[in-house]
Design a protein around this motif. Sequence first.
Motif, short mmCIF file in Angstrom:
data_model
loop_
_atom_site.label_atom_id
_atom_site.label_comp_id
_atom_site.label_asym_id
_atom_site.label_seq_id
_atom_site.Cartn_x
_atom_site.Cartn_y
_atom_site.Cartn_z
N SER A 107 0.83 -1.20 0.00
CA SER A 107 0.00 0.00 0.00
C SER A 107 0.86 1.26 0.00
O SER A 107 0.56 2.23 -0.70
N THR A 108 1.94 1.24 0.79
CA THR A 108 2.85 2.38 0.83
C THR A 108 3.54 2.60 -0.51
O THR A 108 3.65 3.73 -0.99
N SER A 109 3.98 1.50 -1.14
CA SER A 109 4.63 1.65 -2.44
C SER A 109 3.63 2.10 -3.50
O SER A 109 3.96 2.85 -4.40
N CYS A 110 2.38 1.67 -3.37
CA CYS A 110 1.35 2.09 -4.31
C CYS A 110 1.08 3.59 -4.15
O CYS A 110 0.88 4.29 -5.13
N GLN A 111 1.08 4.09 -2.90
CA GLN A 111 0.88 5.52 -2.67
C GLN A 111 2.03 6.32 -3.26
O GLN A 111 1.81 7.37 -3.86
N SER A 112 3.25 5.85 -3.11
CA SER A 112 4.39 6.59 -3.63
C SER A 112 4.37 6.61 -5.15
O SER A 112 4.78 7.58 -5.77
N VAL A 113 3.89 5.54 -5.76
CA VAL A 113 3.78 5.52 -7.22
C VAL A 113 2.72 6.50 -7.67
O VAL A 113 2.89 7.21 -8.66
N GLN A 114 1.61 6.60 -6.93
CA GLN A 114 0.56 7.54 -7.31
C GLN A 114 1.03 8.98 -7.18
O GLN A 114 0.66 9.82 -7.98
N ILE A 115 1.84 9.26 -6.19
CA ILE A 115 2.32 10.63 -5.99
C ILE A 115 3.26 11.03 -7.11
O ILE A 115 3.27 12.17 -7.54
N GLU A 116 4.03 10.09 -7.63
CA GLU A 116 5.02 10.41 -8.64
C GLU A 116 4.44 10.57 -10.03
O GLU A 116 5.16 10.91 -10.96
N VAL A 117 3.15 10.32 -10.23
CA VAL A 117 2.55 10.45 -11.54
C VAL A 117 2.47 11.93 -11.89
O VAL A 117 1.92 12.74 -11.16
N VAL A 118 3.06 12.29 -13.02
CA VAL A 118 3.08 13.69 -13.47
C VAL A 118 2.37 13.76 -14.80
O VAL A 118 2.68 13.02 -15.73
N LYS A 119 1.40 14.67 -14.89
CA LYS A 119 0.68 14.84 -16.14
C LYS A 119 1.48 15.79 -17.04
O LYS A 119 2.02 16.78 -16.58
#
Length: 114
Positions: A96-108
């Motif tokens: 879950s923590t790694s999934c959150q960090s991946v979501q934060i790093e998404v740049v449009k």
Amino acid sequence: MRKLGLGLLLGVASLAFAQTAVNPLCSMIQALASNWGIITWLVVGILGVMILAVGIFNLAAGKAAHTLVVVVGGAVLLVATYRLMNAAGGELNKFSTSCQSVQIEVVKPVAKVE
């Protein structure tokens, strides 16, 4: 075995947990991770009630040896299940923590100004 258990839980869990986010699977995993303590106690509690019921039925039938086997084996099974669920909860929290960090790093991408 942990991957099979996690896969079954993710398959059983509804997408109703998922929010309108970048990745609905991440939202479902985060919901599972936040409710894992309740899930653990539900599984252990249901298993404990089943073991207790079988022990009582065997005792009522006059099978004391079977009751002893059920109670001792059930206690071992309960401890093993609790430890397995705690280990799975730790792995789920890491995921879950790694999934959150991946979501934060998404740049449009931003349109270029000419």
